[in-house]
Motif scaffolding. Structure first.
Motif, short mmCIF file in Angstrom:
data_model
loop_
_atom_site.label_atom_id
_atom_site.label_comp_id
_atom_site.label_asym_id
_atom_site.label_seq_id
_atom_site.Cartn_x
_atom_site.Cartn_y
_atom_site.Cartn_z
N LEU A 83 -7.57 3.38 -4.60
CA LEU A 83 -7.18 2.80 -3.32
C LEU A 83 -7.16 3.86 -2.23
N ILE A 114 -9.93 -2.99 1.10
CA ILE A 114 -8.57 -2.48 0.90
C ILE A 114 -7.64 -3.62 0.50
N TRP A 126 -14.62 -2.99 5.29
CA TRP A 126 -13.83 -1.90 4.72
C TRP A 126 -12.37 -2.32 4.57
N SER A 127 -11.83 -3.01 5.59
CA SER A 127 -10.45 -3.50 5.48
C SER A 127 -10.33 -4.53 4.38
N ARG A 136 -8.46 -4.60 -3.12
CA ARG A 136 -7.96 -3.59 -4.07
C ARG A 136 -6.44 -3.71 -4.21
N THR A 137 -5.77 -3.96 -3.11
CA THR A 137 -4.31 -4.09 -3.15
C THR A 137 -3.90 -5.33 -3.93
N ILE A 170 0.83 -1.21 0.00
CA ILE A 170 0.00 0.00 0.00
C ILE A 170 0.86 1.25 0.00
N ALA A 214 -4.33 4.06 6.33
CA ALA A 214 -4.35 2.61 6.10
C ALA A 214 -3.88 1.86 7.33
N GLU A 260 -10.61 4.42 -1.10
CA GLU A 260 -11.06 3.30 -0.27
C GLU A 260 -10.52 3.44 1.15
N ILE A 261 -9.27 3.82 1.27
CA ILE A 261 -8.63 3.96 2.58
C ILE A 261 -9.29 5.10 3.36
#
Length: 427
Positions: free
Chosen positions: A205, A185, A181-182, A188-189, A151, A165, A208-209
């Motif tokens: 990203l 992330i 939510w985590s 997405r990563t 990230i 993050a 999202e964070i």
């Protein structure tokens, strides 16, 4: 040859009471010197004309009300009222139109979470939000650190996003058993792994964070405020997770964010009881958005009508020694409220028009429009107050300030009481 509806009435007496006619209307009973022995279309036309009374008086009344502050009330005080719509009719019609519009727009812009499936609050695809709490994989600290390394490469110089993050993935803000939510992330990563070595910043990203951190902050408030109130906490969590954009939902999320900012420095050591009650009422209203809006829309017109005597009483106290009778102050109060209702109705209609136009900047234009119309109402009421009571600017400003504060407090307490009663009735 004339038709029946064109023939003049040859009688010199009123058909209703028998008195001698001296003009178009009977001077005793007021009946118009006309016949119903006419075509049905004429009768229907007269019916609607009398029902809505749409004639020159409407336009004269509105032009005087809006462009000559206080003049309309002065005309009624001077008994020059034949050219204008009666104050009570003007008040009732403007208030009914306004509250009807508020009801239909508010209902369309709010939802009932209890009736709908609650989903996550970002604009995600079905694949992105497919993980259920039972399917959420457990992440070790080592795995989280590895993700954070990736990230860091994907957000590069956005140090704030990287810190956010860490706050989310390491559970620094709030500890959650299930954290969608985590997981997003992480997903997405994983999707962006091929870009890690290229030094490319991914703004998706970063968004999202930022969203995940804000959601964690709101959940922290719920956990701290409602440790022993599981029902309210669960409703609040569903509001935070919801991706619906209802007015009450947005307002509740903003309130949660503001309360986090106010209490985070003290680690929520002291939470005033009134804030807990306020947030509980707000969550209940947002969770049952449609029912709450409907009940409030039914009660508000009656509440405003009941508050009229209080408004008049305050006017009477501020105008001691002026010799203005209470009835004329009541007329002034109805004119002021009618002006406010009509202006707010126009504001809502224009806002709806702007939101229906897909042009960049319409939100800002709507805010500016609302500000302008609000200033118009305040300035117009002040000028009406000054002209009607015939005082100078200094005295008028002082009395207008007192009127605004006193009536504002009464209005706030009345609305708050109605909110509490409505929520208790729906509990």
């Amino acid at each position: 040859m004339t038709t029946l509806e064109q023939q003049p009435n040859k009688d010199t007496k009123c058909d209703n009471c028998g008195e001698e006619l001296l003009g178009a209307f009977c001077w005793v009973c007021g009946q118009k010197d006309s016949q119903y022995n006419r075509s049905v279309f004429k009768v229907i036309g007269d019916f609607f004309k009398e029902m809505f009374d749409v004639d020159s008086r409407v336009f004269t009344t509105l032009s005087t009300l809006f462009f000559r502050p206080g003049k309309l009330s002065i005309q009624f005080r001077d008994n020059k009222r034949a050219s204008y719509v009666t104050p009570i009719r003007l008040y009732l019609f403007s208030s009914l139109v306004f509250f009807f519009l508020v009801a239909i727009t508010s209902r369309s812009q709010n939802i009932q979470l209890g009736e709908d499936r609650v989903v996550d609050s970002t604009n995600t695809t079905q694949e992105e939000s497919s993980l259920t709490p039972a399917e959420t994989p457990a992440r070790s600290q080592k795995e989280i650190d590895e993700y954070l390394t990736s990230i860091g490469s994907l957000v590069r110089d956005q140090e704030g996003a990287f810190e956010s993050a860490k706050n989310v993935l390491k559970g620094r803000i709030v500890t959650l058993e299930s954290d969608p939510w985590s997981e997003r992330i992480f997903e997405r990563t994983d999707y962006l792994q091929n870009l890690v070595t290229l030094g490319v910043s991914d703004w998706g990203l970063i968004e999202e964070i930022q969203h995940a951190e804000e959601a964690h902050r709101r959940l922290r408030v719920l956990h701290e405020f409602f440790k022993k109130d599981r029902v309210t906490r669960v409703m609040g969590e569903e509001i935070v997770k919801s991706r619906e954009q209802g007015q009450l939902l947005r307002a509740t999320k903003m309130l949660l964010s503001r309360m986090y900012a106010e209490h985070v420095d003290s680690e929520f050591a002291y939470i005033p009881a009134w804030e807990i009650h306020l947030l509980r009422w707000d969550i209940a209203a947002a969770y049952n958005g449609k029912d709450f809006v409907e009940d409030m829309a039914e009660s508000l017109p009656l509440m405003m009508f009941v508050l009229l005597p209080i408004f008049v009483s305050v006017l009477g106290l501020l105008s001691l020694g002026k010799g203005i009778r209470v009835v004329f102050q009541l007329i002034f109060a109805m004119h002021i409220h009618a002006l406010t209702f009509i202006t707010l109705t126009v504001s809502i209609l224009l806002s709806l028009l702007l939101t229906s136009i897909p042009v960049v900047g319409t939100t800002t234009a709507g805010s500016i429009l609302t500000l302008i119309l609000t200033l118009f109402i305040v300035v117009h009421i002040y000028l009406s107050f000054k002209n009607f009571y015939g005082a100078g600017h200094v005295v008028s400003l002082l009395k207008f300030f007192v009127l605004t504060i006193v009536y504002g407090v009464v209005l706030f307490i009345s609305i708050l009481t109605m909110v509490v009663l409505t929520l208790n009735a729906n509990a």
